[in-house]
Every structure is written in C-alpha cells, then in structure tokens.
Design a protein around this motif. Sequence first.
Motif, PDB file in Angstrom:
ATOM      1  N   VAL A 117       0.843  -1.195   0.000  1.00 47.69           N
ATOM      2  CA  VAL A 117       0.000   0.000   0.000  1.00 47.69           C
ATOM      3  C   VAL A 117       0.874   1.239   0.000  1.00 47.69           C
ATOM      4  N   CYS A 118       0.497   2.219  -0.824  1.00 50.91           N
ATOM      5  CA  CYS A 118       1.098   3.550  -0.755  1.00 50.91           C
ATOM      6  C   CYS A 118       0.057   4.504  -0.186  1.00 50.91           C
ATOM      7  N   VAL A 119       0.424   5.227   0.850  1.00 46.24           N
ATOM      8  CA  VAL A 119      -0.454   6.208   1.478  1.00 46.24           C
ATOM      9  C   VAL A 119       0.084   7.596   1.157  1.00 46.24           C
ATOM     10  N   ILE A 120      -0.778   8.471   0.657  1.00 45.44           N
ATOM     11  CA  ILE A 120      -0.383   9.849   0.378  1.00 45.44           C
ATOM     12  C   ILE A 120      -1.027  10.745   1.424  1.00 45.44           C
ATOM     13  N   GLY A 121      -0.203  11.386   2.237  1.00 39.82           N
ATOM     14  CA  GLY A 121      -0.700  12.279   3.275  1.00 39.82           C
ATOM     15  C   GLY A 121      -0.201  11.887   4.643  1.00 39.82           C
ATOM     16  N   CYS A 159      -5.299  13.184   1.816  1.00 39.27           N
ATOM     17  CA  CYS A 159      -4.822  14.572   1.693  1.00 39.27           C
ATOM     18  C   CYS A 159      -5.834  15.593   2.185  1.00 39.27           C
ATOM     19  N   ASN A 160      -7.099  15.223   2.265  1.00 37.18           N
ATOM     20  CA  ASN A 160      -8.168  16.072   2.772  1.00 37.18           C
ATOM     21  C   ASN A 160      -8.182  17.438   2.075  1.00 37.18           C
ATOM     22  N   ALA A 161      -8.046  18.537   2.809  1.00 38.15           N
ATOM     23  CA  ALA A 161      -8.158  19.869   2.221  1.00 38.15           C
ATOM     24  C   ALA A 161      -7.023  20.199   1.277  1.00 38.15           C
ATOM     25  N   HIS A 162      -5.972  19.373   1.243  1.00 45.16           N
ATOM     26  CA  HIS A 162      -4.803  19.659   0.413  1.00 45.16           C
ATOM     27  C   HIS A 162      -4.667  18.687  -0.757  1.00 45.16           C
ATOM     28  N   PHE A 171       0.854  33.801  20.065  1.00 47.11           N
ATOM     29  CA  PHE A 171       0.859  32.971  18.854  1.00 47.11           C
ATOM     30  C   PHE A 171      -0.431  33.205  18.085  1.00 47.11           C
ATOM     31  N   GLN A 172      -0.333  33.160  16.779  1.00 50.45           N
ATOM     32  CA  GLN A 172      -1.501  33.243  15.906  1.00 50.45           C
ATOM     33  C   GLN A 172      -1.225  32.389  14.672  1.00 50.45           C
ATOM     34  N   TRP A 173      -2.197  31.586  14.291  1.00 51.07           N
ATOM     35  CA  TRP A 173      -1.999  30.752  13.115  1.00 51.07           C
ATOM     36  C   TRP A 173      -3.343  30.311  12.552  1.00 51.07           C
ATOM     37  N   GLY A 174      -3.309  29.797  11.371  1.00 50.26           N
ATOM     38  CA  GLY A 174      -4.506  29.286  10.737  1.00 50.26           C
ATOM     39  C   GLY A 174      -4.176  28.055   9.918  1.00 50.26           C
ATOM     40  N   GLY A 175      -5.176  27.476   9.325  1.00 55.53           N
ATOM     41  CA  GLY A 175      -4.997  26.308   8.482  1.00 55.53           C
ATOM     42  C   GLY A 175      -6.285  25.979   7.759  1.00 55.53           C
ATOM     43  N   LYS A 176      -6.216  24.995   6.880  1.00 51.07           N
ATOM     44  CA  LYS A 176      -7.368  24.605   6.075  1.00 51.07           C
ATOM     45  C   LYS A 176      -7.993  23.321   6.616  1.00 51.07           C
ATOM     46  N   ILE A 177      -9.305  23.343   6.762  1.00 46.08           N
ATOM     47  CA  ILE A 177     -10.047  22.128   7.080  1.00 46.08           C
ATOM     48  C   ILE A 177     -10.898  21.776   5.867  1.00 46.08           C
ATOM     49  N   GLY A 178     -11.205  20.500   5.706  1.00 43.54           N
ATOM     50  CA  GLY A 178     -11.992  20.056   4.563  1.00 43.54           C
ATOM     51  C   GLY A 178     -13.467  20.019   4.908  1.00 43.54           C
ATOM     52  N   TYR A 186      -9.922   6.287  -0.128  1.00 44.42           N
ATOM     53  CA  TYR A 186      -9.781   7.684   0.301  1.00 44.42           C
ATOM     54  C   TYR A 186     -10.612   7.937   1.553  1.00 44.42           C
ATOM     55  N   ALA A 187     -10.244   8.977   2.282  1.00 45.74           N
ATOM     56  CA  ALA A 187     -11.045   9.502   3.392  1.00 45.74           C
ATOM     57  C   ALA A 187     -10.749  10.986   3.486  1.00 45.74           C
ATOM     58  N   GLN A 188     -11.792  11.803   3.591  1.00 40.84           N
ATOM     59  CA  GLN A 188     -11.624  13.253   3.584  1.00 40.84           C
ATOM     60  C   GLN A 188     -12.909  13.930   4.047  1.00 40.84           C
ATOM     61  N   GLY A 189     -12.818  15.254   4.232  1.00 38.80           N
ATOM     62  CA  GLY A 189     -14.004  16.054   4.494  1.00 38.80           C
ATOM     63  C   GLY A 189     -14.588  15.893   5.883  1.00 38.80           C
ATOM     64  N   TYR A 190     -13.759  16.002   6.914  1.00 35.25           N
ATOM     65  CA  TYR A 190     -14.223  15.767   8.277  1.00 35.25           C
ATOM     66  C   TYR A 190     -15.000  16.947   8.857  1.00 35.25           C
ATOM     67  N   SER A 191     -14.935  18.083   8.200  1.00 36.06           N
ATOM     68  CA  SER A 191     -15.774  19.244   8.532  1.00 36.06           C
ATOM     69  C   SER A 191     -15.655  19.685   9.981  1.00 36.06           C
ATOM     70  N   GLY A 192     -14.442  19.653  10.498  1.00 33.73           N
ATOM     71  CA  GLY A 192     -14.185  20.127  11.853  1.00 33.73           C
ATOM     72  C   GLY A 192     -14.234  19.060  12.929  1.00 33.73           C
ATOM     73  N   HIS A 193     -14.508  17.806  12.557  1.00 32.77           N
ATOM     74  CA  HIS A 193     -14.571  16.713  13.531  1.00 32.77           C
ATOM     75  C   HIS A 193     -13.447  15.707  13.301  1.00 32.77           C
ATOM     76  N   GLY A 194     -12.319  16.188  12.788  1.00 34.55           N
ATOM     77  CA  GLY A 194     -11.309  15.262  12.299  1.00 34.55           C
ATOM     78  C   GLY A 194     -10.508  14.519  13.339  1.00 34.55           C
ATOM     79  N   LEU A 195     -10.373  15.049  14.546  1.00 35.96           N
ATOM     80  CA  LEU A 195      -9.431  14.420  15.460  1.00 35.96           C
ATOM     81  C   LEU A 195      -9.825  12.971  15.766  1.00 35.96           C
ATOM     82  N   ASN A 196     -11.081  12.739  16.035  1.00 33.59           N
ATOM     83  CA  ASN A 196     -11.502  11.362  16.309  1.00 33.59           C
ATOM     84  C   ASN A 196     -11.878  10.608  15.038  1.00 33.59           C
TER      85      ASN A 196
END
Length: 431
Positions: free
Chosen positions: A33-37, A238-241, A337-344, A364-374
């Motif tokens: 298996v090759c995993v990208i991300g 890769c989700n949002a990227h 500190f201040q930072w941002g990032g992209k969510i899917g 594939y798996a993507q688009g967690y819409s802010g619930h990605g950690l779990n």
Amino acid sequence: MIQSTDHARSYYRASANAMPERPPLGADLSADVCVIGGGFTGVNTAIELAQRGLSVVLLEARRIGWGASGRNGGQLIRGIGHDVSGFAKYVGEEGVRYLERAGIESVALVGERIREQGIDCDLRWGFCELANTPAQFAAFKGEQESLAAMGYAHETRLVELKDMQHVVGSTVYAGGLVDMGSGHLHPLNLVLGEAQLAESLGVRIFEQTEVLELIHGDTVQVRCAGGTVRAANLVLACNAHLEELEPRLSGKVLPAGSYIIATEPLSAQLASELIPQNLALCDQKVGLDYYRLSADRRLLFGGACHYSGRDPVDIAAYMQPKMLKVFPQLANTAIEFQWGGKIGITANRFPQVGRLSQYPNVFYAQGYSGHGLNVTHWCAKLLAEGIHAGHSRGLDIFSQVPHMTFPGGKALRSPLLALGMLWYRLRELVN
C-alpha cells in the motif's frame, strides 16, 4: 506548487516533542500500500495496515502533521459530524445506530492509542457544549437522553445558566452540557507520536515528497521527483490539500480557513477563573468559537471559519475581539501565537470515505468538517479493514452516503459557499 514546507508558527510547533526530519523519496520502491498524506488519516491508516502485516510507504509533501492534524483546536469530541439521523434514507436505521456508536467509539480509539503507546500529548478529559440561546440549551436535554439510551459510559450533566460560572468564566452563554467522555490534547504531539509508532511497525515515511502523477492500473504507480512507488493499493489521505491530484474527489471538499490565537501563560488564578474545570469548550454558532487551556495555562481560542479562500492579514487582530467578547477580563493579556490552516468541508458536513468506482484499488477519506481528530482515526481503521480483508461493514455504511460536488469549479466554489454561509450567519443574528 508547495508554498511552505515547514510547520506553521503555532503554539503547537513551539511546544512540540521531537520532530525528526525524514528524507524525501530518493529511489523506486514497491509496497502493498502507498499512502499519500502525513496527517492523522494517513499515519493511522499506515499503522492499521502495518498491524495487519501489510507493507506500507507513506508520502508527505511537507512535514508530518503539517496540515490540520498539527494545527487544529485539539478538541477530542464525540460524534461523526452533524446529526446523522438524516442519513437513514441512505444507510437505514441500523446504519444510523452504527454511525452514532462510531462517533463515541472513535474517541475511545484515540484514547486507547495514547494510553497503550504512552504518547505524550497532554490529554485531558472533559468537554462542555455551550448554548448561545435558551432554545439551544433546551435541546441539550434531548441530546443527554439520547446518550443515556445508547448506554453512554461517561458522565454527562446539564449546567443551567445560574451555574455556568462553574464551567466558564463568561456571561454570554445560556447553559451547557458537560461530557466527561470527550476532552482535549496537543494534536501535533499526537500525530508525531503516531508517526513514530508507524515507523516502529515497519512503515517507510518520506517527507518533502510531492506526488506529481498517479498512473492507475492493477499496480498503482505514484510518481514523485525522486522516484516512483508501485503498490497494489493506494490511499488518498490529503483532505483539504488534495488539490487536483484526484479531481473526482477534490471538487467534493471545500478547503476552509480556521484560525487560532494563543495568549501568554495565564496565572493559575486567572486560568481557573476562565475555565475552572480545565474543559474543552465550544459554542453552537454557525461561525463557532472553540477554546481550551494548554498545559502551560495559555488560552487557545479558535474559530471564524472562512469559506472565501482568503485568510485574514492579521489573525490576532481578527480573532482577539471574538475572544474578548467571551472573556473581557483578558483585555490586557498579550497574544503570543496566531496561526490558521485549512479544514476540509463537505456539503452535507459528513466525511467522505470509500474507494473510487473507476479504480477499486484506490481508497480515500476526507471532508471531516471540523470533527477530524476522532473521525480520522476511525476512518483509518475502516480503510485498513477494506484493504486487508477486501470488505468492511463500516466502510460500506460510510460509502452509502452520497456527496455532491461543489458548484462553480475550482475558481468559484469558495466564493459561492461564502455567500451561502453569510446568509446563515445573518439568519442567526435575526433569530
């Protein structure tokens, strides 16, 4: 093009554990298996596959945890996303019950991994949903009753307006629902620890390795500048990227900006005044606020999801007024500190998990819409089941939920959604 290959200048980066630099791919390789991300999805899929005896090569275009996995609010909260009962017409009542259980068991899965592997990521249990209106607080009672009916093993308790000072030092809320089965942690240290686990299981990880081309077939060829990986199966994590690497999927996820500020360390007295029980907290607005204390007593305050595709020039100037509306007592507290990032984000706020119909060896798996950690951890398990065993009940259930492609193409999909979300925010103000 790769814009930046190092981590965002976040509090997480400044307080990260060991961050070994891994080399880019420099030769042709073969694997099962090759995993990208190299975020939570990719790293945990690699772990699950390696534990099942498969050989895995993981390619990350930047650094492990570079994206949302290493930048998010660190809130480990039960649930797959928004109310899953609406998907009964696709998955049936039994499927809905599975999704509800998965929203709970996915949190336990993360907790077990941290405990079993001794990952140092500041895990603390306890979360409070915050009601912005009396109607929202009234709905919490139904939520609590539903959890009890499912046999939820953790303490939950409703907090009325008169008692809110016991969970948050703010006067802007109408009540809360405390859940001791959810919590918060240092997300970058979690994914870094998981990457070390993956390598100990034999996973070969390469950073700074952008994928240039996918050549499909019974054996997938993943072409990079330094070599090509040939694998029987491919996982797109890769989700949002994802961008245009796989257009069949990228149009179904909108990269949306989310932002966090971190204060200077607070005194023990002030920290206890703001969040007396060291809970993670999140409100119910469309453009929600979420916040918590770090291990060194900083307030990490996030939210303000942006759909326009343009980030604020000064994140602190944008976010600090939102923080002060909740906690005016922080008016003289420095932001360090201040930072941002992209969510899917998906159109139905439900994650997209499955395999490409055109290429059944591409998962594939993507688009967690802010619930990605779990949810990333749960989906990684499902992907590994599907690849190793050839089938997975959970993967089948997730795959039955249809997902629309955002209209407008690459150039217009973000502005169109931004207009739509503005309407929801205006309606929220009126109500």
